[in-house]
Design a protein around this motif. Structure first.
Motif, PDB file in Angstrom:
ATOM      1  N   THR A 119      66.585  23.515  27.766  1.00 52.63           N
ATOM      2  CA  THR A 119      66.882  23.444  29.205  1.00 52.63           C
ATOM      3  C   THR A 119      67.469  22.068  29.492  1.00 52.63           C
ATOM      4  N   ALA A 120      67.910  21.847  30.733  1.00 50.15           N
ATOM      5  CA  ALA A 120      68.508  20.559  31.108  1.00 50.15           C
ATOM      6  C   ALA A 120      67.443  19.462  31.138  1.00 50.15           C
ATOM      7  N   HIS A 121      67.826  18.222  30.801  1.00 53.70           N
ATOM      8  CA  HIS A 121      66.936  17.072  30.960  1.00 53.70           C
ATOM      9  C   HIS A 121      66.602  16.922  32.439  1.00 53.70           C
ATOM     10  N   ILE A 144      69.741  18.842  42.216  1.00 51.94           N
ATOM     11  CA  ILE A 144      68.503  18.515  42.923  1.00 51.94           C
ATOM     12  C   ILE A 144      67.835  19.826  43.328  1.00 51.94           C
ATOM     13  N   LYS A 145      66.557  19.981  42.974  1.00 49.43           N
ATOM     14  CA  LYS A 145      65.871  21.251  43.247  1.00 49.43           C
ATOM     15  C   LYS A 145      64.538  21.018  43.945  1.00 49.43           C
ATOM     16  N   ALA A 146      64.350  21.720  45.051  1.00 50.21           N
ATOM     17  CA  ALA A 146      63.021  21.747  45.664  1.00 50.21           C
ATOM     18  C   ALA A 146      62.084  22.455  44.695  1.00 50.21           C
ATOM     19  N   ILE A 186      64.994  16.587  39.594  1.00 46.34           N
ATOM     20  CA  ILE A 186      66.394  16.163  39.464  1.00 46.34           C
ATOM     21  C   ILE A 186      66.772  16.424  38.020  1.00 46.34           C
ATOM     22  N   GLU A 187      67.859  17.183  37.832  1.00 46.49           N
ATOM     23  CA  GLU A 187      68.194  17.489  36.443  1.00 46.49           C
ATOM     24  C   GLU A 187      69.665  17.324  36.138  1.00 46.49           C
ATOM     25  N   GLU A 188      69.903  17.235  34.878  1.00 46.62           N
ATOM     26  CA  GLU A 188      71.239  17.111  34.311  1.00 46.62           C
ATOM     27  C   GLU A 188      72.041  18.367  34.672  1.00 46.62           C
ATOM     28  N   PHE A 189      73.316  18.196  34.978  1.00 50.63           N
ATOM     29  CA  PHE A 189      74.196  19.335  35.250  1.00 50.63           C
ATOM     30  C   PHE A 189      74.618  19.949  33.920  1.00 50.63           C
ATOM     31  N   LEU A 190      74.450  21.259  33.813  1.00 50.10           N
ATOM     32  CA  LEU A 190      74.851  21.955  32.591  1.00 50.10           C
ATOM     33  C   LEU A 190      76.169  22.679  32.832  1.00 50.10           C
ATOM     34  N   PRO A 191      77.221  22.325  32.102  1.00 52.78           N
ATOM     35  CA  PRO A 191      78.460  23.080  32.262  1.00 52.78           C
ATOM     36  C   PRO A 191      78.375  24.383  31.474  1.00 52.78           C
ATOM     37  N   GLU A 193      78.938  28.969  31.393  1.00 48.94           N
ATOM     38  CA  GLU A 193      78.969  30.241  32.118  1.00 48.94           C
ATOM     39  C   GLU A 193      77.542  30.757  32.253  1.00 48.94           C
ATOM     40  N   GLU A 194      77.186  31.184  33.463  1.00 42.72           N
ATOM     41  CA  GLU A 194      75.821  31.679  33.697  1.00 42.72           C
ATOM     42  C   GLU A 194      75.705  33.155  33.364  1.00 42.72           C
ATOM     43  N   ALA A 195      74.512  33.569  32.963  1.00 40.18           N
ATOM     44  CA  ALA A 195      74.226  34.993  32.796  1.00 40.18           C
ATOM     45  C   ALA A 195      72.748  35.225  33.060  1.00 40.18           C
ATOM     46  N   HIS A 215      77.058  36.503  40.905  1.00 39.41           N
ATOM     47  CA  HIS A 215      77.871  35.417  41.464  1.00 39.41           C
ATOM     48  C   HIS A 215      77.076  34.821  42.600  1.00 39.41           C
ATOM     49  N   LYS A 216      76.583  33.592  42.407  1.00 41.80           N
ATOM     50  CA  LYS A 216      75.688  33.008  43.416  1.00 41.80           C
ATOM     51  C   LYS A 216      76.443  32.331  44.558  1.00 41.80           C
ATOM     52  N   ALA A 217      77.657  31.865  44.278  1.00 44.09           N
ATOM     53  CA  ALA A 217      78.372  31.123  45.330  1.00 44.09           C
ATOM     54  C   ALA A 217      78.920  32.090  46.380  1.00 44.09           C
ATOM     55  N   PRO A 225      78.692  27.450  49.376  1.00 45.55           N
ATOM     56  CA  PRO A 225      77.243  27.289  49.202  1.00 45.55           C
ATOM     57  C   PRO A 225      76.624  28.364  48.310  1.00 45.55           C
ATOM     58  N   ASN A 226      75.501  27.992  47.729  1.00 49.44           N
ATOM     59  CA  ASN A 226      74.711  28.922  46.929  1.00 49.44           C
ATOM     60  C   ASN A 226      74.105  30.004  47.816  1.00 49.44           C
ATOM     61  N   THR A 227      74.081  31.235  47.327  1.00 47.99           N
ATOM     62  CA  THR A 227      73.448  32.334  48.076  1.00 47.99           C
ATOM     63  C   THR A 227      72.454  33.019  47.148  1.00 47.99           C
ATOM     64  N   VAL A 284      68.113  27.324  29.548  1.00 51.21           N
ATOM     65  CA  VAL A 284      67.511  27.947  30.726  1.00 51.21           C
ATOM     66  C   VAL A 284      67.842  27.125  31.975  1.00 51.21           C
ATOM     67  N   VAL A 285      68.427  27.786  32.968  1.00 51.28           N
ATOM     68  CA  VAL A 285      68.659  27.160  34.271  1.00 51.28           C
ATOM     69  C   VAL A 285      67.452  27.405  35.167  1.00 51.28           C
ATOM     70  N   GLU A 286      66.908  28.593  35.090  1.00 49.12           N
ATOM     71  CA  GLU A 286      65.723  28.926  35.886  1.00 49.12           C
ATOM     72  C   GLU A 286      65.043  30.138  35.278  1.00 49.12           C
TER      73      GLU A 286
HETATM   74  P1  AMP Z   1      68.287  27.936  40.360  1.00 43.85           P
HETATM   75  O1  AMP Z   1      67.629  28.411  41.622  1.00 43.85           O
HETATM   76  O2  AMP Z   1      67.509  26.922  39.621  1.00 43.85           O
HETATM   77  O3  AMP Z   1      68.769  29.078  39.526  1.00 43.85           O
HETATM   78  O4  AMP Z   1      69.649  27.259  40.804  1.00 43.85           O
HETATM   79  C1  AMP Z   1      70.605  27.981  41.567  1.00 43.85           C
HETATM   80  C2  AMP Z   1      71.964  27.826  40.977  1.00 43.85           C
HETATM   81  O5  AMP Z   1      72.338  26.440  40.908  1.00 43.85           O
HETATM   82  C3  AMP Z   1      72.084  28.317  39.556  1.00 43.85           C
HETATM   83  O6  AMP Z   1      72.289  29.685  39.489  1.00 43.85           O
HETATM   84  C4  AMP Z   1      73.285  27.531  39.065  1.00 43.85           C
HETATM   85  O7  AMP Z   1      74.485  28.089  39.525  1.00 43.85           O
HETATM   86  C5  AMP Z   1      73.108  26.197  39.746  1.00 43.85           C
HETATM   87  N1  AMP Z   1      72.365  25.307  38.861  1.00 43.85           N
HETATM   88  C6  AMP Z   1      71.031  25.097  38.838  1.00 43.85           C
HETATM   89  N2  AMP Z   1      70.686  24.205  37.894  1.00 43.85           N
HETATM   90  C7  AMP Z   1      71.812  23.828  37.280  1.00 43.85           C
HETATM   91  C8  AMP Z   1      72.122  22.924  36.219  1.00 43.85           C
HETATM   92  N3  AMP Z   1      71.183  22.206  35.626  1.00 43.85           N
HETATM   93  N4  AMP Z   1      73.405  22.820  35.850  1.00 43.85           N
HETATM   94  C9  AMP Z   1      74.377  23.518  36.455  1.00 43.85           C
HETATM   95  N5  AMP Z   1      74.161  24.370  37.471  1.00 43.85           N
HETATM   96  C10 AMP Z   1      72.892  24.542  37.891  1.00 43.85           C
END
Ligand code: AMP
Ligand code: GLY
Length: 426
Positions: A119-121, A144-146, A186-191, A193-195, A215-217, A225-227, A284-286
């Motif tokens: 996962t991201a740092h 940045i994540k709540a 607070i985490e590192e941005f991961l470049p 493709e999501e799945a 597609h979250k955007a 914005p994220n949806t 893992v993003v989430e």
């Molecule tokens: P999450 O609720 O953690 O899934 O975050 C919502 C969306 O934010 C994800 O589906 C990604 O599009 C984006 N996102 C979250 N964390 C990262 C990350 N570390 N790097 C890049 N995009 C992220």
């Protein structure tokens, strides 16, 4: 067999529709459900809120419900499974202990670090000044994540340090997400493709679902914005056989084993949100502890196995004795949302054309609508998900788009590019 399903959105519409197709189900009660869900064969809605555990359990007993399935995350995180089990009722979903994987992002990050799951740092903060100092030491983009549940809105992908600082201030000092944001990751941005990688887990064994992607955007080109998700499809061709195996070996199995060894086995739908980089490494993003919305809508269209059998096998810890079959066809769903979504929702606007879309061969799942006599109106942020099958993603999209073209209301928002990444790979 009488089944109780908790929830009332587009995901639960698709789940109810699929549960009803099983020869084993005689009735599906959905609490609270929705007007549209209540129109499905075998299905009736009961006016009990998803957080009223005592009333839900009393209903399950009075109606001799065979088992309950939970759609959304909030009752799971709040312990509905523990409550039902303490009442002697059969229910499919993770305990509150296992549901922390979604309920707390800090818990999930610490869990992954402890168990060497990629996962991201990250770092976790409750103090604004310390969080800002960390941001100043790290290059943007940062994420940045709540910590807690924020209905998909508690994540800011910050392209600059200033945006990251603002996000931290709004979550920690201004409490934009209340208690959910009193702790931030607070985490590192991961470049990449999501799945979405969803597995059915019985505590020990698992059966992977077909791959999917959402597609979250809010806007085309994955901008804005994220949806909660503007559309989804299955399969997701980015998940090739070797990535599938990598995810099972490095992420799914270690997750299942860790919960089992901790004495809090994970039972239910485990949703791993993945980022796959240019070298085909998945991180893992989430985690979510439930099915995805809108991924479930195309997934249920493709599920060829008996959904009731799979649910029972999960509750009974017998998934190793089953397989799961998917249609060779592809499925794609386009969300039709309120104009204001995700900032707001819409109520009472008349929706036209749903029956025309269904007549074309689409299946229109309802997320936020009301039905009063012959009039169907908007009642939410995400309103409908127009879903279709096709021989490939492109054909599924063409049919879903034709269905969407039939549907109107005054301030409707839709993306016309759902599936573009998958289509580019064809
Ligand atoms: P999450 O609720 O953690 O899934 O975050 C919502 C969306 O934010 C994800 O589906 C990604 O599009 C984006 N996102 C979250 N964390 C990262 C990350 N570390 N790097 C890049 N995009 C992220
Ligand atoms: N579609 C993303 C989610 O269900 O969390």
């Amino acid at each position: 067999m009488h089944i109780l399903l908790i929830g009332g959105g587009g995901r639960e519409h698709a789940m109810a529709w699929k549960l009803a197709q099983s020869e084993q189900s005689t009735a599906i009660s959905v609490a609270p459900g929705s007007d549209a869900i209540g129109l499905e064969n075998k299905v009736k809605c009961v006016d009990i809120a998803a957080n009223d555990f005592a009333a839900l359990a009393a209903y399950a007993k009075k109606e001799s419900v065979s088992f309950t399935v939970v759609g959304p995350e909030v009752p799971l995180v709040d312990g509905i499974v523990d409550y039902f089990q303490s009442e002697g009722l059969r229910i499919l979903g993770p305990s509150a202990a296992a549901a922390q994987l979604e309920g707390s992002k800090a818990f999930a990050k610490d869990f992954m670090q402890k168990h060497n799951i990629p996962t991201a740092h990250y770092a976790t903060f409750t103090d604004t000044e310390k969080a800002i100092a960390y941001i100043e030491q790290h290059e943007a983009p940062l994420v940045i994540k709540a910590d807690g549940l924020a209905a998909g809105k508690g994540v800011v992908v910050a392209d600059t340090q200033e945006i990251a600082v603002d996000a931290v201030k709004s979550m920690l000092s201004e409490q934009a997400f209340g208690d959910a944001g009193s702790n931030v990751v607070i985490e590192e941005f991961l470049p990449g493709e999501e799945a979405s990688f969803i597995v059915l887990v019985d505590g020990e064994h698992s059966l992977p679902f077909a791959s999917s992607q959402d597609h979250k955007a809010r806007n085309e080109g994955d901008s804005g914005p994220n949806t909660g998700g503007m559309g989804a499809y299955s399969p997701a061709p980015v998940i090739n056989d070797s990535i599938h195996q990598q995810v099972m070996d490095n992420i799914v199995q270690p997750t299942i084993d860790a919960f089992k060894n901790n004495g809090t086995p994970f039972i239910g739908f485990l949703y791993v949100g993945l980022m796959i980089d240019a070298n085909d490494v998945a991180k893992v993003v989430e985690y979510n502890v439930r099915l995805g919305d809108p991924e479930t809508q195309p997934l249920m269209m493709r599920l060829d196995s008996d959904f009731v059998t799979l649910c029972l096998a999960t509750i009974d810890g017998e998934l190793d004795q089953h397989e799961i079959n998917w249609s060779k066809q592809s499925a794609l769903g386009v969300v039709l949302a309120a104009g204001e979504y995700p900032a707001g929702s819409s109520k009472g606007e008349t929706i036209l054309g749903i029956s025309d879309a269904n007549a074309l061969g689409c299946k229109v799942f309802h997320a936020g609508s009301r039905i009063e006599g012959s009039r169907i109106t908007t009642n939410g942020g995400r309103v409908l998900c127009v879903t279709a099958l096709g021989n490939n993603i492109k054909e599924a999209k063409e049919l879903a788009d034709k269905g969407c073209d039939k549907i109107t209301w005054p301030a409707m928002h839709r993306r016309r590019d759902i599936g573009y990444r998958a289509i580019a790979r064809l």
